[in-house]
Design a protein around this motif. Structure first.
Motif, PDB file in Angstrom:
ATOM      1  N   PRO A  24       0.830  -1.212   0.000  1.00  0.00           N
ATOM      2  CA  PRO A  24       0.000   0.000   0.000  1.00  0.00           C
ATOM      3  C   PRO A  24       0.864   1.261   0.000  1.00  0.00           C
ATOM      4  O   PRO A  24       2.012   1.244   0.436  1.00  0.00           O
ATOM      5  N   THR A  25       0.286   2.357  -0.482  1.00  0.00           N
ATOM      6  CA  THR A  25       0.971   3.640  -0.406  1.00  0.00           C
ATOM      7  C   THR A  25       1.016   4.068   1.066  1.00  0.00           C
ATOM      8  O   THR A  25       0.425   3.417   1.926  1.00  0.00           O
ATOM      9  N   SER A  26       1.692   5.164   1.353  1.00  0.00           N
ATOM     10  CA  SER A  26       1.876   5.596   2.744  1.00  0.00           C
ATOM     11  C   SER A  26       0.547   5.842   3.466  1.00  0.00           C
ATOM     12  O   SER A  26       0.475   5.740   4.690  1.00  0.00           O
ATOM     13  N   ASP A  27      -0.508   6.149   2.733  1.00  0.00           N
ATOM     14  CA  ASP A  27      -1.818   6.362   3.365  1.00  0.00           C
ATOM     15  C   ASP A  27      -2.682   5.096   3.374  1.00  0.00           C
ATOM     16  O   ASP A  27      -3.877   5.150   3.655  1.00  0.00           O
ATOM     17  N   GLY A  28      -2.084   3.942   3.042  1.00  0.00           N
ATOM     18  CA  GLY A  28      -2.805   2.669   3.111  1.00  0.00           C
ATOM     19  C   GLY A  28      -3.736   2.403   1.947  1.00  0.00           C
ATOM     20  O   GLY A  28      -4.670   1.621   2.067  1.00  0.00           O
ATOM     21  N   VAL A  43      -3.070   1.462 -12.367  1.00  0.00           N
ATOM     22  CA  VAL A  43      -3.138   1.104 -10.953  1.00  0.00           C
ATOM     23  C   VAL A  43      -1.733   1.223 -10.380  1.00  0.00           C
ATOM     24  O   VAL A  43      -0.775   0.663 -10.925  1.00  0.00           O
ATOM     25  N   HIS A  44      -1.615   1.980  -9.271  1.00  0.00           N
ATOM     26  CA  HIS A  44      -0.310   2.247  -8.673  1.00  0.00           C
ATOM     27  C   HIS A  44      -0.295   1.815  -7.208  1.00  0.00           C
ATOM     28  O   HIS A  44      -1.202   2.139  -6.450  1.00  0.00           O
ATOM     29  N   ASP A  45       0.745   1.058  -6.841  1.00  0.00           N
ATOM     30  CA  ASP A  45       0.984   0.728  -5.440  1.00  0.00           C
ATOM     31  C   ASP A  45       2.441   1.050  -5.134  1.00  0.00           C
ATOM     32  O   ASP A  45       3.209   1.396  -6.033  1.00  0.00           O
ATOM     33  N   ALA A  46       2.834   0.952  -3.876  1.00  0.00           N
ATOM     34  CA  ALA A  46       4.176   1.353  -3.460  1.00  0.00           C
ATOM     35  C   ALA A  46       5.196   0.222  -3.535  1.00  0.00           C
ATOM     36  O   ALA A  46       6.344   0.412  -3.147  1.00  0.00           O
ATOM     37  N   GLY A  47       4.810  -0.940  -4.042  1.00  0.00           N
ATOM     38  CA  GLY A  47       5.737  -2.062  -4.136  1.00  0.00           C
ATOM     39  C   GLY A  47       6.854  -1.806  -5.127  1.00  0.00           C
ATOM     40  O   GLY A  47       6.676  -1.090  -6.106  1.00  0.00           O
ATOM     41  N   GLU A  48       7.996  -2.399  -4.861  1.00  0.00           N
ATOM     42  CA  GLU A  48       9.147  -2.248  -5.754  1.00  0.00           C
ATOM     43  C   GLU A  48       9.748  -3.609  -6.039  1.00  0.00           C
ATOM     44  O   GLU A  48       9.767  -4.475  -5.186  1.00  0.00           O
ATOM     45  N   GLY A  49      10.252  -3.761  -7.258  1.00  0.00           N
ATOM     46  CA  GLY A  49      10.899  -5.004  -7.640  1.00  0.00           C
ATOM     47  C   GLY A  49       9.900  -6.064  -8.044  1.00  0.00           C
ATOM     48  O   GLY A  49       8.719  -5.797  -8.220  1.00  0.00           O
ATOM     49  N   GLY A  50      10.390  -7.240  -8.185  1.00  0.00           N
ATOM     50  CA  GLY A  50       9.521  -8.344  -8.574  1.00  0.00           C
ATOM     51  C   GLY A  50       9.448  -8.487 -10.079  1.00  0.00           C
ATOM     52  O   GLY A  50       9.917  -7.655 -10.835  1.00  0.00           O
ATOM     53  N   SER A  51       8.841  -9.554 -10.493  1.00  0.00           N
ATOM     54  CA  SER A  51       8.683  -9.843 -11.918  1.00  0.00           C
ATOM     55  C   SER A  51       7.211  -9.741 -12.278  1.00  0.00           C
ATOM     56  O   SER A  51       6.370 -10.330 -11.617  1.00  0.00           O
ATOM     57  N   ASP A  66       5.467   0.354 -15.132  1.00  0.00           N
ATOM     58  CA  ASP A  66       6.451   1.387 -14.804  1.00  0.00           C
ATOM     59  C   ASP A  66       6.832   1.180 -13.348  1.00  0.00           C
ATOM     60  O   ASP A  66       5.974   1.289 -12.465  1.00  0.00           O
ATOM     61  N   MET A  67       8.099   0.870 -13.095  1.00  0.00           N
ATOM     62  CA  MET A  67       8.561   0.637 -11.727  1.00  0.00           C
ATOM     63  C   MET A  67       9.501   1.743 -11.252  1.00  0.00           C
ATOM     64  O   MET A  67      10.310   1.534 -10.360  1.00  0.00           O
ATOM     65  N   SER A  68       9.385   2.930 -11.841  1.00  0.00           N
ATOM     66  CA  SER A  68      10.277   4.018 -11.453  1.00  0.00           C
ATOM     67  C   SER A  68       9.933   4.593 -10.080  1.00  0.00           C
ATOM     68  O   SER A  68      10.812   5.075  -9.376  1.00  0.00           O
ATOM     69  N   LYS A  69       8.674   4.555  -9.683  1.00  0.00           N
ATOM     70  CA  LYS A  69       8.230   5.015  -8.354  1.00  0.00           C
ATOM     71  C   LYS A  69       7.140   4.070  -7.889  1.00  0.00           C
ATOM     72  O   LYS A  69       5.974   4.256  -8.198  1.00  0.00           O
ATOM     73  N   GLY A  70       7.530   3.029  -7.171  1.00  0.00           N
ATOM     74  CA  GLY A  70       6.568   1.994  -6.817  1.00  0.00           C
ATOM     75  C   GLY A  70       6.298   1.147  -8.050  1.00  0.00           C
ATOM     76  O   GLY A  70       7.147   0.999  -8.918  1.00  0.00           O
ATOM     77  N   THR A  71       5.102   0.617  -8.149  1.00  0.00           N
ATOM     78  CA  THR A  71       4.713  -0.178  -9.313  1.00  0.00           C
ATOM     79  C   THR A  71       3.421   0.393  -9.877  1.00  0.00           C
ATOM     80  O   THR A  71       2.424   0.501  -9.169  1.00  0.00           O
ATOM     81  N   ARG A  72       3.475   0.774 -11.144  1.00  0.00           N
ATOM     82  CA  ARG A  72       2.294   1.277 -11.843  1.00  0.00           C
ATOM     83  C   ARG A  72       2.073   0.377 -13.058  1.00  0.00           C
ATOM     84  O   ARG A  72       2.930   0.279 -13.931  1.00  0.00           O
ATOM     85  N   VAL A  73       0.918  -0.292 -13.070  1.00  0.00           N
ATOM     86  CA  VAL A  73       0.535  -1.112 -14.214  1.00  0.00           C
ATOM     87  C   VAL A  73      -0.463  -0.292 -15.026  1.00  0.00           C
ATOM     88  O   VAL A  73      -1.427   0.249 -14.489  1.00  0.00           O
ATOM     89  N   ASN A  74      -0.180  -0.170 -16.319  1.00  0.00           N
ATOM     90  CA  ASN A  74      -1.001   0.619 -17.240  1.00  0.00           C
ATOM     91  C   ASN A  74      -1.552  -0.289 -18.327  1.00  0.00           C
ATOM     92  O   ASN A  74      -0.895  -1.251 -18.727  1.00  0.00           O
TER      93      ASN A  74
END
Length: 132
Positions: free
Chosen positions: A57-61, A78-86, A115-123
């Protein structure tokens, strides 16, 4: 035509249902074809379910969900705060109980990327024209 909406919803298993209702209303008001609405609801559900299952989750849950109509395209994000992964679609069979999300997105959306430049954003993009 240009229309857009962005919402933050709880990082919870109930979020796909809430987002589907809001997206369906947005698309109906903007006169999207019924077939596009159906496909968009499938794609946004899978995007959010993946974020909630595998992301952070982002900092505000919350998870950030946005959609826009840009000319003849429906753009979903859809954007979440996760980083990395496949984030690659995997093969599944009819008996698979999980792991289908990205494969479904890959089959239904006209185009999708991560886009994984700031968290994970799937477009994802879906053509609004039924002629495509």
């Amino acid at each position: 035509m240009r229309a857009r909406d962005s919402i933050h919803l709880p990082f919870a298993s109930s979020t796909p249902s809430i987002a589907r209702t809001k997206l369906a209303g947005f698309l109906t008001i903007n006169r999207a074809p019924a077939s596009v609405i159906d496909d968009a609801l499938i794609v946004i559900s899978e995007m959010i379910a993946n974020a909630v299952s595998h992301g952070v989750p982002t900092s505000d849950g919350t998870v950030e969900i946005s959609w826009s109509i840009n000319g003849d395209l429906l753009e979903l994000s859809v954007h979440d705060a996760g980083e990395g992964g496949s984030l690659q679609p995997i093969d599944f069979d009819e008996d698979s109980l999980s792991g289908r999300g990205l494969s479904i997105i890959n089959r239904v959306a006209d185009r999708w990327w991560v886009d994984m430049s700031k968290g994970t954003r799937v477009n994802a993009e879906l053509a609004l024209s039924q002629d495509v």
